[in-house]
Design a protein around this motif. Structure first.
Motif, mmCIF file in Angstrom:
data_model
loop_
_atom_site.group_PDB
_atom_site.id
_atom_site.type_symbol
_atom_site.label_atom_id
_atom_site.label_comp_id
_atom_site.label_asym_id
_atom_site.label_seq_id
_atom_site.Cartn_x
_atom_site.Cartn_y
_atom_site.Cartn_z
ATOM 1 N N THR A 49 0.730 1.096 -5.162
ATOM 2 C CA THR A 49 0.891 0.319 -3.267
ATOM 3 C C THR A 49 -0.476 -0.314 -3.977
ATOM 4 O OG1 THR A 49 1.551 2.510 -2.564
ATOM 5 C CG2 THR A 49 -0.566 1.352 -1.406
ATOM 6 N N VAL A 50 -1.626 -0.727 -4.836
ATOM 7 C CA VAL A 50 -2.551 -1.318 -5.354
ATOM 8 C C VAL A 50 -2.112 -2.467 -5.786
ATOM 9 C CG1 VAL A 50 -4.588 -2.260 -6.200
ATOM 10 C CG2 VAL A 50 -4.359 0.566 -5.270
ATOM 11 N N ARG A 51 -1.017 -2.384 -6.666
ATOM 12 C CA ARG A 51 -0.677 -3.884 -7.067
ATOM 13 C C ARG A 51 0.391 -4.824 -5.721
ATOM 14 N NH1 ARG A 51 0.868 -4.795 -12.530
ATOM 15 N NH2 ARG A 51 2.827 -5.783 -11.713
ATOM 16 N N MET A 52 0.774 -4.259 -4.805
ATOM 17 C CA MET A 52 1.270 -4.649 -3.741
ATOM 18 C C MET A 52 0.129 -6.016 -3.102
ATOM 19 S SD MET A 52 5.041 -3.117 -2.854
ATOM 20 C CE MET A 52 4.041 -0.794 -2.721
ATOM 21 N N LEU A 53 -0.736 -4.262 -2.073
ATOM 22 C CA LEU A 53 -1.506 -4.864 -1.750
ATOM 23 C C LEU A 53 -2.428 -6.710 -2.223
ATOM 24 C CD1 LEU A 53 -2.822 -1.560 -0.485
ATOM 25 C CD2 LEU A 53 -1.638 -3.238 1.055
ATOM 26 N N THR A 54 -2.527 -6.817 -3.734
ATOM 27 C CA THR A 54 -3.582 -7.375 -4.253
ATOM 28 C C THR A 54 -2.322 -8.609 -5.039
ATOM 29 O OG1 THR A 54 -3.458 -6.245 -6.706
ATOM 30 C CG2 THR A 54 -4.970 -6.245 -5.171
ATOM 31 N N CYS A 55 -0.481 -8.545 -3.883
ATOM 32 C CA CYS A 55 0.064 -9.304 -4.576
ATOM 33 C C CYS A 55 0.283 -9.066 -6.210
ATOM 34 C CB CYS A 55 -0.464 -11.207 -3.936
ATOM 35 S SG CYS A 55 -0.840 -10.265 -2.151
ATOM 36 N N LEU A 56 0.801 -8.539 -6.318
ATOM 37 C CA LEU A 56 0.701 -8.643 -8.521
ATOM 38 C C LEU A 56 1.689 -8.131 -8.266
ATOM 39 C CD1 LEU A 56 -2.227 -7.355 -9.953
ATOM 40 C CD2 LEU A 56 -1.640 -9.348 -10.273
ATOM 41 N N SER A 57 2.703 -7.089 -7.163
ATOM 42 C CA SER A 57 4.238 -6.401 -7.466
ATOM 43 C C SER A 57 4.957 -7.375 -5.580
ATOM 44 C CB SER A 57 3.803 -5.780 -7.495
ATOM 45 O OG SER A 57 4.850 -4.791 -7.451
ATOM 46 N N ALA A 58 5.860 -8.082 -5.951
ATOM 47 C CA ALA A 58 6.455 -8.000 -4.391
ATOM 48 C C ALA A 58 6.849 -6.319 -4.017
ATOM 49 C CB ALA A 58 7.727 -8.962 -4.670
ATOM 50 N N THR A 89 9.607 -3.870 -2.244
ATOM 51 C CA THR A 89 11.548 -4.006 -2.015
ATOM 52 C C THR A 89 11.717 -4.065 -0.665
ATOM 53 O OG1 THR A 89 11.243 -3.004 -3.696
ATOM 54 C CG2 THR A 89 12.855 -3.046 -2.507
ATOM 55 N N SER A 90 10.526 -3.570 0.448
ATOM 56 C CA SER A 90 10.886 -4.070 1.685
ATOM 57 C C SER A 90 9.291 -2.999 2.327
ATOM 58 C CB SER A 90 12.208 -3.016 1.820
ATOM 59 O OG SER A 90 11.629 -1.984 2.108
ATOM 60 N N GLY A 91 9.631 -3.912 3.410
ATOM 61 C CA GLY A 91 8.123 -3.266 4.851
ATOM 62 C C GLY A 91 7.828 -4.520 4.320
ATOM 63 N N GLU A 92 5.959 -3.966 4.839
ATOM 64 C CA GLU A 92 4.841 -5.265 5.263
ATOM 65 C C GLU A 92 4.229 -5.055 4.420
ATOM 66 O OE1 GLU A 92 3.360 -7.881 4.646
ATOM 67 O OE2 GLU A 92 4.684 -9.256 6.612
ATOM 68 N N ALA A 93 3.060 -5.524 4.677
ATOM 69 C CA ALA A 93 1.821 -5.367 4.820
ATOM 70 C C ALA A 93 0.446 -6.954 4.584
ATOM 71 C CB ALA A 93 1.265 -4.947 2.990
ATOM 72 N N GLU A 94 -0.303 -5.763 5.246
ATOM 73 C CA GLU A 94 -2.001 -6.885 6.185
ATOM 74 C C GLU A 94 -2.707 -6.995 5.521
ATOM 75 O OE1 GLU A 94 -1.499 -8.370 9.618
ATOM 76 O OE2 GLU A 94 0.971 -8.965 9.602
ATOM 77 N N VAL A 95 -3.563 -8.200 4.571
ATOM 78 C CA VAL A 95 -4.699 -7.708 3.876
ATOM 79 C C VAL A 95 -6.217 -8.631 4.567
ATOM 80 C CG1 VAL A 95 -6.064 -7.910 2.297
ATOM 81 C CG2 VAL A 95 -3.759 -7.172 2.355
ATOM 82 N N CYS A 96 -6.122 -8.272 6.191
ATOM 83 C CA CYS A 96 -7.212 -8.748 6.812
ATOM 84 C C CYS A 96 -6.660 -9.896 7.584
ATOM 85 C CB CYS A 96 -8.403 -9.744 5.985
ATOM 86 S SG CYS A 96 -9.880 -8.520 5.610
ATOM 87 N N GLY A 97 -4.814 -9.347 7.885
ATOM 88 C CA GLY A 97 -4.519 -9.943 9.260
ATOM 89 C C GLY A 97 -3.438 -11.171 7.950
ATOM 90 N N SER A 98 -3.928 -11.154 6.885
ATOM 91 C CA SER A 98 -2.575 -11.848 6.330
ATOM 92 C C SER A 98 -1.882 -11.032 5.498
ATOM 93 C CB SER A 98 -3.811 -12.701 5.228
ATOM 94 O OG SER A 98 -4.473 -13.928 5.243
ATOM 95 N N SER A 99 -0.402 -11.999 5.828
ATOM 96 C CA SER A 99 0.400 -10.874 4.950
ATOM 97 C C SER A 99 0.893 -11.513 3.340
ATOM 98 C CB SER A 99 2.258 -11.684 5.694
ATOM 99 O OG SER A 99 3.105 -11.512 4.454
ATOM 100 N N VAL A 100 1.219 -10.177 2.327
ATOM 101 C CA VAL A 100 1.073 -10.335 0.508
ATOM 102 C C VAL A 100 2.784 -10.636 0.783
ATOM 103 C CG1 VAL A 100 -0.410 -8.715 0.929
ATOM 104 C CG2 VAL A 100 2.408 -7.669 0.768
ATOM 105 N N ILE A 101 3.050 -10.838 1.495
ATOM 106 C CA ILE A 101 4.701 -11.763 1.004
ATOM 107 C C ILE A 101 4.094 -13.281 1.586
ATOM 108 C CG2 ILE A 101 6.760 -11.487 1.695
ATOM 109 C CD1 ILE A 101 6.772 -8.516 2.993
ATOM 110 N N THR A 102 3.540 -13.598 2.392
ATOM 111 C CA THR A 102 3.973 -14.971 3.410
ATOM 112 C C THR A 102 2.773 -15.317 2.748
ATOM 113 O OG1 THR A 102 3.536 -14.075 5.713
ATOM 114 C CG2 THR A 102 5.971 -14.377 4.884
ATOM 115 N N ALA A 103 1.765 -14.749 2.953
ATOM 116 C CA ALA A 103 0.171 -15.351 3.602
ATOM 117 C C ALA A 103 -0.365 -15.084 1.572
ATOM 118 C CB ALA A 103 -0.701 -15.255 4.079
ATOM 119 N N LYS A 104 0.747 -15.090 0.241
ATOM 120 C CA LYS A 104 0.162 -14.644 -0.763
ATOM 121 C C LYS A 104 -1.288 -15.374 -1.171
ATOM 122 C CE LYS A 104 3.720 -12.913 -3.340
ATOM 123 N NZ LYS A 104 4.890 -13.809 -4.156
#
Ligand SMILES: Nc1ncnc2c1ncn2[C@@H]1O[C@H](COP(=O)(O)OP(=O)(O)OP(=O)(O)O)[C@@H](O)[C@H]1O
Ligand SMILES: [Mg+2]
Length: 141
Positions: A45-54, A56-71
Motif C-alpha cells: 500500500t505504501v509503495r503504491m501511495l509513493t508511486c514506487l508500484s503501480a 492494478t486497479s483503483g485509485e489513490a490521491e495524495v494531497c489531491g494528486s493522483s498516484v497514477i496520473t500525477a506521479k
C-alpha cells in the motif's frame, strides 16, 4: 483537503492479491497507522501511495494528486522512511547529506550550505567524515 484518499486501491501479483480494494481517507494533520499481520499488504500500500508500484486497479490521491496520473507531483511532496535504513553506508555522513541535497535539486554551493546546516543542527561535526554505518549491537565502534 484530505491528505490521502484511496478508492478500491488494489494490487495483484499474478494470482496473489496483495491489496484488495481498500478505501481509506487520511485527513490533513492526522497521524495514521496502518496495522496488519505479516503479508497483510502494508508495504505494498505504501509503495503504491509513493508511486514506487503501480496499482492494478483503483485509485489513490495524495494531497489531491493522483498516484497514477500525477506521479511527479506526489513524489515532490512525499517523504518516506523505510523499515530498512536508506543511509549509504559507504559514504561519509557529510557525503550522505550532500547526496540527498543533490537529489533534491540543490546547486553546488547550496548543497554544501545545506549539509553544513544539517551537521550544525544535529550536532554531527564529530562524525561528518566518518562512514555512515551503524555499529552492530554491542560492538565498540
Ligand atoms: N513483488 C511481489 N511479488 C509477488 N508477491 C508479492 C510481492 N510483494 C509482495 N507480495 C505479496 O503480497 C502480500 C503483501 O505483502 P506486503 O509486503 O505488502 O505485506 P506487509 O503487510 O508489508 O507485510 P510485513 O508485515 O511482513 O512487512 C504478501 O503475501 C506478499 O508475499
Ligand atoms: Mg512490510
Amino acid at each position: 483537503m484530505d491528505a490521502i484518499t484511496t478508492r478500491k486501491l488494489t494490487k495483484k501479483y499474478k494470482t496473489k492479491t496483495a491489496v484488495d480494494a481498500i478505501d481509506l481517507t487520511v485527513r490533513e494533520g492526522e497521524l495514521f497507522a496502518l496495522l496488519g499481520v505479516n503479508g497483510a499488504g502494508k508495504t505494498t500500500t505504501v509503495r503504491m501511495l509513493t508511486c514506487l508500484s503501480a496499482p492494478t486497479s483503483g485509485e489513490a490521491e495524495v494531497c489531491g494528486s493522483s498516484v497514477i496520473t500525477a506521479k511527479e507531483d506526489v513524489k515532490r511532496i512525499t517523504g518516506i522512511s523505510p523499515q530498512d535504513t536508506s543511509v549509504a553506508e559507504k559514504l561519509t555522513v557529510r557525503e550522505n547529506l550532500e547526496f540527498m541535497a543533490k537529489i533534491h535539486g540543490y546547486g553546488k554551493n547550496a548543497v554544501k550550505e545545506r549539509a553544513d546546516k544539517m551537521i550544525a543542527t544535529f550536532g554531527l561535526e564529530e562524525y561528518e567524515s566518518s562512514r555512515a554505518h551503524f555499529p552492530a549491537a554491542g560492538s565498540e565502534n
